[in-house]
Design a protein around this motif. Structure first.
Motif, PDB file in Angstrom:
ATOM      1  N   LEU A   1       0.806  -1.224   0.000  1.00 31.92           N
ATOM      2  CA  LEU A   1       0.000   0.000   0.000  1.00 31.92           C
ATOM      3  C   LEU A   1       0.835   1.269   0.000  1.00 31.92           C
ATOM      4  O   LEU A   1       0.511   2.244  -0.676  1.00 31.92           O
ATOM      5  N   LEU A   2       1.925   1.277   0.783  1.00 30.73           N
ATOM      6  CA  LEU A   2       2.671   2.505   1.050  1.00 30.73           C
ATOM      7  C   LEU A   2       4.054   2.575   0.418  1.00 30.73           C
ATOM      8  O   LEU A   2       4.675   3.631   0.425  1.00 30.73           O
ATOM      9  N   GLY A   3       4.542   1.443  -0.063  1.00 31.43           N
ATOM     10  CA  GLY A   3       5.914   1.416  -0.561  1.00 31.43           C
ATOM     11  C   GLY A   3       6.889   1.421   0.602  1.00 31.43           C
ATOM     12  O   GLY A   3       6.589   0.895   1.672  1.00 31.43           O
ATOM     13  N   ASP A   4       8.042   2.030   0.412  1.00 28.04           N
ATOM     14  CA  ASP A   4       9.095   1.979   1.441  1.00 28.04           C
ATOM     15  C   ASP A   4       8.989   3.118   2.451  1.00 28.04           C
ATOM     16  O   ASP A   4       9.983   3.675   2.894  1.00 28.04           O
ATOM     17  N   ARG A   5       7.799   3.444   2.863  1.00 24.07           N
ATOM     18  CA  ARG A   5       7.585   4.482   3.886  1.00 24.07           C
ATOM     19  C   ARG A   5       7.629   3.796   5.250  1.00 24.07           C
ATOM     20  O   ARG A   5       6.615   3.555   5.899  1.00 24.07           O
ATOM     21  N   TRP A   6       8.840   3.432   5.652  1.00 24.29           N
ATOM     22  CA  TRP A   6       9.075   2.580   6.819  1.00 24.29           C
ATOM     23  C   TRP A   6       8.516   3.155   8.113  1.00 24.29           C
ATOM     24  O   TRP A   6       8.009   2.427   8.960  1.00 24.29           O
ATOM     25  N   SER A   7       8.581   4.457   8.281  1.00 21.33           N
ATOM     26  CA  SER A   7       8.081   5.045   9.525  1.00 21.33           C
ATOM     27  C   SER A   7       6.562   4.896   9.638  1.00 21.33           C
ATOM     28  O   SER A   7       6.037   4.687  10.733  1.00 21.33           O
ATOM     29  N   LEU A   8       5.853   4.977   8.520  1.00 22.72           N
ATOM     30  CA  LEU A   8       4.407   4.775   8.556  1.00 22.72           C
ATOM     31  C   LEU A   8       4.074   3.316   8.863  1.00 22.72           C
ATOM     32  O   LEU A   8       3.130   3.027   9.600  1.00 22.72           O
ATOM     33  N   ILE A   9       4.839   2.398   8.298  1.00 22.19           N
ATOM     34  CA  ILE A   9       4.626   0.971   8.567  1.00 22.19           C
ATOM     35  C   ILE A   9       4.930   0.676  10.030  1.00 22.19           C
ATOM     36  O   ILE A   9       4.161  -0.014  10.714  1.00 22.19           O
TER      37      ILE A   9
END
Length: 74
Positions: free
Chosen positions: A41-49
Motif C-alpha cells: 500500500l505505502l511502498g518503502d515508507r518505513w516510519s508509517l509501517i
C-alpha cells in the motif's frame, strides 16, 4: 511513596526488549503479513509501517524487508 512501590511491580517487559541483538530480526507471522500488506500500500515508507507495529522501529522493519526481499532490487 507506597504507590510507587506498587506500580513498579506491575511493570511488564516485552521479551523482544530483553535480548535485542538476537531477536531484532525475529518477526511474528502476523508482523510479516502486516509489513507485506503495508508495503504494497505505502511502498518503502518505513516510519508509517512501523507506526502500525507496536515496539518496532522504522529501521528494524527496513532491515527486515531488505534482508528478506533484497533480490527484488537486482
Amino acid at each position: 511513596m507506597a504507590d510507587l512501590d506498587q506500580s513498579s511491580e506491575d511493570v511488564s517487559v516485552d521479551s523482544r526488549e530483553g535480548n535485542n541483538q538476537n531477536s531484532k530480526m525475529e518477526f511474528t507471522e502476523d508482523e510479516e503479513t502486516l509489513i507485506a500488506r503495508m508495503y504494497n500500500l505505502l511502498g518503502d515508507r518505513w516510519s508509517l509501517i512501523a507506526g502500525r507495529i507496536p515496539g518496532r522501529t522504522a529501521e528494524e522493519i527496513e532491515k527486515y524487508w531488505t534482508s528478506r526481499y533484497s533480490n527484488s532490487e537486482s
